[in-house]
Write an enzyme that holds these catalytic residues in place. Structure first.
Site, mmCIF file in Angstrom:
data_model
loop_
_atom_site.group_PDB
_atom_site.id
_atom_site.type_symbol
_atom_site.label_atom_id
_atom_site.label_comp_id
_atom_site.label_asym_id
_atom_site.label_seq_id
_atom_site.Cartn_x
_atom_site.Cartn_y
_atom_site.Cartn_z
ATOM 1 N N LYS A 365 3.035 76.329 48.843
ATOM 2 C CA LYS A 365 2.392 76.415 47.534
ATOM 3 C C LYS A 365 0.979 75.884 47.636
ATOM 4 O O LYS A 365 0.733 74.801 48.175
ATOM 5 C CB LYS A 365 3.180 75.615 46.503
ATOM 6 C CG LYS A 365 2.557 75.647 45.095
ATOM 7 C CD LYS A 365 1.670 74.436 44.838
ATOM 8 C CE LYS A 365 0.985 74.520 43.464
ATOM 9 N NZ LYS A 365 0.200 73.267 43.173
ATOM 10 N N GLY A 400 -4.864 77.042 37.629
ATOM 11 C CA GLY A 400 -5.120 76.357 36.366
ATOM 12 C C GLY A 400 -6.574 76.359 35.946
ATOM 13 O O GLY A 400 -6.877 76.502 34.752
ATOM 14 N N ASP A 521 4.386 74.582 41.312
ATOM 15 C CA ASP A 521 5.272 73.822 42.203
ATOM 16 C C ASP A 521 6.720 74.224 41.989
ATOM 17 O O ASP A 521 7.488 74.384 42.951
ATOM 18 C CB ASP A 521 5.097 72.319 41.959
ATOM 19 C CG ASP A 521 3.717 71.825 42.341
ATOM 20 O OD1 ASP A 521 3.278 72.111 43.474
ATOM 21 O OD2 ASP A 521 3.063 71.175 41.505
#
Length: 619
Positions: A365, A400, A521
Site C-alpha cells: 500500500k 487524500g 490501509d
C-alpha cells in the site's frame, strides 16, 4: 551472451495493439504445439492457422483434442490469395513447414514487413554453399541468409538494436538444441581438447519424423536404431554452433516425444571439475528454460515442457553431459515462442506460466503523499525498486491530497475521524473520480513508464472483497469479516499469473451495492486477505515509532494489539496498525510498516531479505 528480454523499439502501428500471428503447417506436430502455446498466450492473438493448399479445412479440436480442448479454431488450407490479408492482420508468422516451402514463404512475408519465425532449416546457415550441401537444394534467396538471426535463445548475442525492424528468425533444430546447450559452456570457454572431437549420441521419439505416414517411423514398426550415421544434416549446424568438429549419431526410439543427448568430450589440460561446473552455472544459472540437474535426466522429466535438463559428470579429463528436451516444444514450437517473446519485448515466460512455480504475491500500500509532484523522485525510486525486484505484487493506493484539493475546488470541506475520511454522499462523485480515476491512471501510467506491466482496478471490481458500511463516517466501508470474493481472487490471480501488476484504488462497494470510500490501509488489508498474502503498508516514517521516537522492529501479534492502546500510536498510524493486525489475524502472514522513501525496504520485503527495516508483525 544471453539475450535480454527488455522492452525494445519494435513499435510499429500494428504492434500498438495485441499482436496478431499466423501459423503455417498447423496440422503437423510442431504446428499443433504452436497453436497450443499461442492459444494460451496473453500477448498474441492467433489470427490464422493454415495447412497445405491440398488439405481440406478441419477443426483443430478434431486433429489434436488433447491440445485444443474446447477451441473452435479452424485450420484452413493455405491459398496465396490470402497473402495480403495475412500481412494486414499479422505482426508475425510462424512457419512449421518443409524447408523448400519455408524458404519461399519466409522471404515473401519478410519483404512485406512481417516478422518471420521459421522452424525449418531454411535459414539456419548464413552460407549458401553450406546450405546447399546440407539440404540438397540451392537456396532460392541466398541474399537473405546473412540477414537471418539464429535463435538459440540461451546463447543469443545481445544486440539491443536488432529488433527495430521486422526480423527473419531461424529456430534451431531439435537435435542441435539438445547438443549445443549441453556442450556450449565448454566450447565457449575453450575447456575442451581441440584435437579430440566431442561424441554426441542422441535418441529421439518418433514425433521428430513428423506426422506423415512412413513405415520406418510408424510406432508399430520402430525399434531403437541409429540413422544418418556420419552424414545427418544436423551435424553441420551443431558444428557451427560449437565452432568445433563433432561426431554426431542420431537414433530413433520407440516412444512418442523427447530427446536425450549423451555428449562425451575430453577436457584440455589443467581444466578442473570445479571449472566445468562453474561454467555451466554461469551460463544457465539465470536462464529460466534450462535446469541443471543432479542425476541423468529422463524423457518423462521434460515431455510436454519448454525445459532443457542438463546433467554434468567429470571424471579426470573426461566429461559426460546428458541433456533432455521435448523435441516438439524446446526443440521447436516452444523455442519459437521464446524467440517471439524476445523480439517483441514480452516477458520471457509469457505463454509458459503453467510450467513455473509462481512465487506468492505480496501486497504493498502506498499513500497519496507519494503521488504528489513534490515526491516525484521518490515515486520513481519506488517503481524502479519494484521493477528491479521483479516479484509478483499488487499495489493499493490512496490519494487524500488530491481528494482534498478537488473537494475544496467544488466548495466542499471534509474531516477525518481517527485517521479515516468522513465521506458525505454528495462528495462521492469527486472522491471516486479522484481515486479510481485520476490517481489510479496516473500511477498505472508511471508504472508502465518504469517497465512494469500494470493494470488499474478498484476494490469494487469483481468485487475484490465485499465491504461493510461504516455509517458514522458517511459513504465509507471497511472490509467485511466474511467478505471473501472468489471472483475477486480469481481476477487478481489471473492478472498476476500473466505477469501484470494490479494497481488498486480504494473505492469499494458495500452490501447495498453502492460505491464507498475505503481507507487505503484497509483496502490493502482486504487484498492481502483475498490473496492470503503478506502485506507492506508504506508510510512517511520508517516504522512505528515509540514514545522516544525510536523505531519498533519485529513484534508478535499480541504485542501489536497492545500497541493500539499506546498514546504514541494515533491517527493514520493507528489505522495502519489496525489494518496490519486484521491481516495477520486473518491470514496468519507477516505484515509490515515501513517508509515509502526507503526503496531498499521495499526490495527487502519482496525478496524476504534479512536486512529488512521497519516494523514487522509476525503472528
Amino acid at each position: 551472451m544471453p539475450v535480454t528480454h527488455q522492452v525494445n523499439s519494435l513499435k510499429s502501428e500494428k504492434t500498438s495493439k495485441r499482436l496478431g500471428v499466423a501459423v503455417f503447417g498447423a496440422s503437423g506436430y510442431g504446428g499443433s504445439e504452436l497453436l497450443s502455446i499461442l492459444n494460451n498466450h496473453a500477448y498474441f492473438t492467433l489470427k490464422y492457422a493454415f495447412s497445405s493448399e491440398r488439405s481440406a479445412a478441419q477443426s483443430w479440436a478434431s486433429l489434436a483434442p488433447q491440445l485444443a480442448g474446447t477451441s473452435t479454431l479452424e485450420i484452413q488450407p493455405w491459398l496465396s490469395s490470402k497473402f495480403a490479408e495475412v500481412v494486414a492482420d499479422c505482426d508475425a508468422v510462424f512457419l512449421a513447414l518443409p524447408h523448400e516451402a519455408s524458404a519461399e514463404l519466409a522471404a515473401q512475408f519478410y519483404a512485406a514487413g512481417v516478422s518471420v519465425f521459421d522452424l525449418s532449416g531454411a535459414y539456419r546457415f548464413s552460407d549458401a554453399t553450406q546450405f546447399a550441401c546440407t539440404y540438397g537444394f540451392t537456396h532460392p534467396h541466398p541474399e537473405l541468409l546473412p540477414l537471418a538471426t539464429y535463435m538459440l535463445m540461451e546463447w543469443l548475442a545481445e544486440t539491443p538494436d536488432a529488433y527495430e525492424q521486422p526480423v527473419l528468425c531461424a529456430i534451431p533444430g531439435c537435435y542441435p538444441t539438445a547438443a549445443t546447450l549441453a556442450l556450449k559452456p565448454l566450447t565457449a570457454n575453450a575447456f575442451l581438447n581441440p584435437a579430440i572431437a566431442p561424441v554426441i549420441t542422441a535418441i529421439s521419439g518418433v514425433s521428430g519424423a513428423g506426422r506423415g505416414v512412413n513405415a520406418r517411423t510408424s510406432f508399430c514398426e520402430v525399434s531403437v536404431q541409429a540413422y544418418g550415421v556420419g552424414n545427418h544434416r544436423h551435424t553441420p549446424e551443431i558444428a557451427n554452433n560449437l565452432a568445433s568438429n563433432v561426431v554426431f549419431t542420431p537414433q530413433l526410439g520407440n516412444y512418442k516425444r523427447g530427446i536425450v543427448a549423451t555428449c562425451v568430450a575430453t577436457l584440455a589440460d589443467g581444466i578442473s571439475a570445479e571449472q566445468v561446473h562453474a561454467a555451466f552455472a554461469q551460463a544457465y544459472g539465470k536462464q529460466p528454460f534450462v535446469r541443471l540437474v543432479d542425476a541423468p535426466p529422463a524423457v518423462e522429466h521434460v515431455a510436454h515442457t519448454p525445459f532443457c535438463d542438463i546433467y554434468v559428470q567429470v571424471t579426470g579429463s573426461q566429461v559426460v553431459i546428458i541433456s533432455a528436451i521435448d523435441n516438439l516444444i524446446k526443440g521447436a514450437a516452444g523455442q519459437a515462442i521464446q524467440a517471439a517473446n524476445a523480439v517483441f519485448g514480452l516477458p520471457a515466460k509469457a505463454g509458459f506460466q503453467q510450467h513455473f512455480a509462481q512465487p506468492a504475491a505480496k501486497v504493498i500500500k502506498i499513500g497519496g503523499a507519494l503521488l504528489q509532484p513534490s515526491n516525484k523522485a521518490a515515486l520513481q525510486k519506488f517503481l524502479n525498486a519494484l521493477a528491479t525486484a521483479a516479484y509478483p505484487c499488487v499495489l493499493v493506493h490512496g490519494g487524500g491530497a488530491l481528494v482534498d484539493k478537488m473537494l475544496a475546488a467544488a466548495g466542499f470541506t471534509s474531516e477525518k475521524v481517527n485517521g479515516q475520511r468522513v465521506s458525505a454522499a454528495e462528495h462521492m462523485d469527486i472522491i471516486v473520480g479522484a481515486l479510481a480515476g485520476t490517481t489510479n491512471k496516473a500511477l498505472v501510467n508511471a508504472a508502465i513508464q518504469h517497465g512494469l506491466v500494470a493494470v488499474g482496478l478498484s476494490l469494487a471490481d469483481g468485487p475484490l472483497w465485499h465491504m461493510q458500511s461504516q455509517a458514522t463516517l458517511g459513504c465509507v466501508g471497511v472490509p467485511a469479516q466474511n467478505g471473501f470474493s472468489a471472483q475477486g481472487k480469481a481476477l487478481l490471480s489471473t492478472l498476476l499469473q500473466q505477469g501484470f501488476v494490479p494497481i488498486v484504488s480504494s473505492i469499494g462497494s458495500n452490501e447495498q451495492g453502492a460505491l464507498c470510500n475505503v481507507n487505503a490501509d484497509y483496502a490493502a488489508a482486504a487484498i492481502a486477505m483475498a490473496l492470503d498474502a503478506e502485506l507492506l503498508l508504506l508510510s512517511d516514517v520508517p516504522a512505528i515509532l515509540d514514545e522516544n521516537g525510536a523505531a519498533i522492529g519485529v513484534v508478535s501479534l499480541a504485542a501489536a494489539q497492545k500497541l493500539l492502546t499506546e498514546p504514541f500510536v494515533k491517527g493514520g498510524m493507528q489505522v495502519k496498525l489496525q489494518a496490519a493486525i486484521l491481516t495477520s489475524e486473518f491470514s496468519r502472514r507477516t505484515t509490515a510498516i515501513a517508509s515509502w522513501a526507503d526503496s531498499q525496504a521495499v526490495i527487502a520485503f519482496l525478496t524476504e531479505s534479512a536486512t529488512y527495516h521497519g516494523t514487522q508483525i509476525q503472528p
